[in-house]
Design an enzyme around this catalytic site. Sequence first.
Site, short mmCIF file in Angstrom:
data_model
loop_
_atom_site.label_atom_id
_atom_site.label_comp_id
_atom_site.label_asym_id
_atom_site.label_seq_id
_atom_site.Cartn_x
_atom_site.Cartn_y
_atom_site.Cartn_z
N CYS A 86 92.37 61.31 73.89
CA CYS A 86 93.56 60.47 74.06
C CYS A 86 93.24 59.35 75.04
O CYS A 86 93.92 58.33 75.05
CB CYS A 86 94.76 61.29 74.49
N GLY B 24 99.34 65.84 71.86
CA GLY B 24 99.01 65.48 70.49
C GLY B 24 99.48 64.06 70.19
O GLY B 24 99.59 63.23 71.10
N SER B 25 99.79 63.82 68.94
CA SER B 25 100.15 62.45 68.53
C SER B 25 101.56 62.09 69.01
O SER B 25 102.40 62.96 69.26
CB SER B 25 100.11 62.35 67.00
N GLU C 137 102.17 64.77 76.47
CA GLU C 137 100.94 64.01 76.72
C GLU C 137 100.46 63.56 75.35
O GLU C 137 99.85 64.32 74.60
CB GLU C 137 99.96 64.94 77.43
N GLY D 230 105.01 64.21 69.17
CA GLY D 230 105.72 64.28 70.45
C GLY D 230 107.18 63.87 70.33
O GLY D 230 108.05 64.45 70.98
C1 UN1 Z 1 92.79 64.43 75.94
O1 UN1 Z 1 92.08 63.71 75.26
O2 UN1 Z 1 93.82 64.97 75.47
O3 UN1 Z 1 90.30 62.14 80.81
C2 UN1 Z 1 92.46 64.83 77.33
C3 UN1 Z 1 89.67 62.68 79.89
C4 UN1 Z 1 89.66 64.19 79.83
C5 UN1 Z 1 90.88 64.70 79.21
C6 UN1 Z 1 91.29 64.09 77.92
N1 UN1 Z 1 89.55 64.69 81.16
O4 UN1 Z 1 89.05 62.05 79.05
#
Ligand code: UN1
Length: 517
Positions: free
Chosen positions: A303, A247-248, A269, A252
Amino acid sequence: MEAVATDFGIQKALEQLGVNEINEGTSTGSNNFSNGDIIESFSPVDGKLIAKVKSTTKEDYEKAMQAATSAFKTWRLMPAPQRGEIIRQFGDKLREKKEALGKLVSYEMGKSYQEGLGEVQEMIDICDFAVGLSRQLHGLTMHSERPGHRMYEQYHPLGVVGIISAFNFPVAVWSWNTALAWICGDVCIWKPSEKAPLCGVACQNIAAEVFKNNNLPEGISCLINGDYRVGELMTKDTRVPLVSATGSTRMGKIVAQEVAGRLGKSLLELGGNNAIIVTPDADIKMTVIGAVFGAVGTCGQRCTSTRRLIIHDSIYDKVKDAIVDAYGQLRIGNPLDESNHVGPLIDTDAVGMYQNALTQVVEEGGNIVVEGGVLSGEGYESGCYVKPAIAEAEPHFNIVQHETFAPVLYLLKYSGDVENAIDIQNNVAQGLSSAIMTNNLREAERFLSHAGSDCGIANVNIGTSGAEIGGAFGGEKETGGGRESGSDAWKIYMRRQTNTINYTTELPLAQGIKFDL
Ligand code: UN1
């Protein structure tokens, strides 16, 4: 139950997933750990109420914890390859339900159906990976300094793994964690995002069916629902040795402090601020595909989304024109309609943040080159559809330094050597994904060298998003340092034990110490 959209096969998908009748309560497989306040799930696609799911109270959480700890006693004793067989069955069930689950992901979260299917494919892939891993949970052997001694290390299950996942990958991120944790002999308690609770229930139903078919306790997988207060029950709980949170960065930091405060482990993450460097030797066509998919895929809510393009001044106008041209061809609309490229943002709060970013970049002196805006009218009633926007900006702008979870792409210019571009790229707080577009081997290798990109992911001639599950996934700095999915990411789900065995009749001490009695 509220009448849900019957078009695009949604109703049928909900039925196939056993989540078509979730109204005043929740169905979390046979475990029902949620008796608290109602969480309403609205689709950003059409603004309709999809379901009402109950949240988890403190008492419910205790029941989930008991189910999990008791299931752990059975599960950890099963040989890992036999656990692999269960994960294989889970992967097969996902293959059966791929279309239905992909549709629910698209409808509840708003990403395109293609991307919804892609997300379920990541789940299937991690299951396959985990099945292979079930025969490879190996440690090392070392030579002892003492005669007649054998020394080696082995990996044991940790126990109950807590998983906190985000709305943007409402099913895949759970599976990356859970498939590995299960293979390792752990059991999981999962709190999905309160913005996509139905995806959580659907996944739990699939897992529950597999466990039931194998006479295994469903407590191997426990689902809890709610906001950060429910997450806090896990982060503060010493019975949860590992909390994996996606998440953000803001979230985190809170999780990290709480878990570290009790000396637990966390796997984080978090946010990214991902850039593509475009050098004079870049293939412009490939750059456009990588950059546009990276910036507008999942409506800029990955992300790994591309937020910054760092373009050499000698080709700046050419790249800018090509990208602006590509943006002109984007179709924005219902993500279940496969002719559309871009679906809605998750909710109107996200729309507000998107608008703020566009206002702020102009206030800081930026120049809008592709106008944004919120779409209204037929098909856009949810108020969550926005136009992907592009702004020319400077690397140091406050807004450019921050992750806005929306389709806003910043064009930044560099001159001279590729080192200057790498400096711009690294000069942000986040460190998830990065890329360089170049046909120049020297530039590519410099980007990948120890003096190059400081991110967890560094790609050449590929965009920043769409990582495969086989590699370790995660990033440095404010991204949190965690690694999920492939490579040796499984090790964090286990505890390492070093064993030394003496098979002589003497008891020599290490380091040459004599202790004669
Ligand atoms: C995410 O946005 O939390 O690499 C994961 C990627 C994807 C996973 C993103 N396989 O864009």
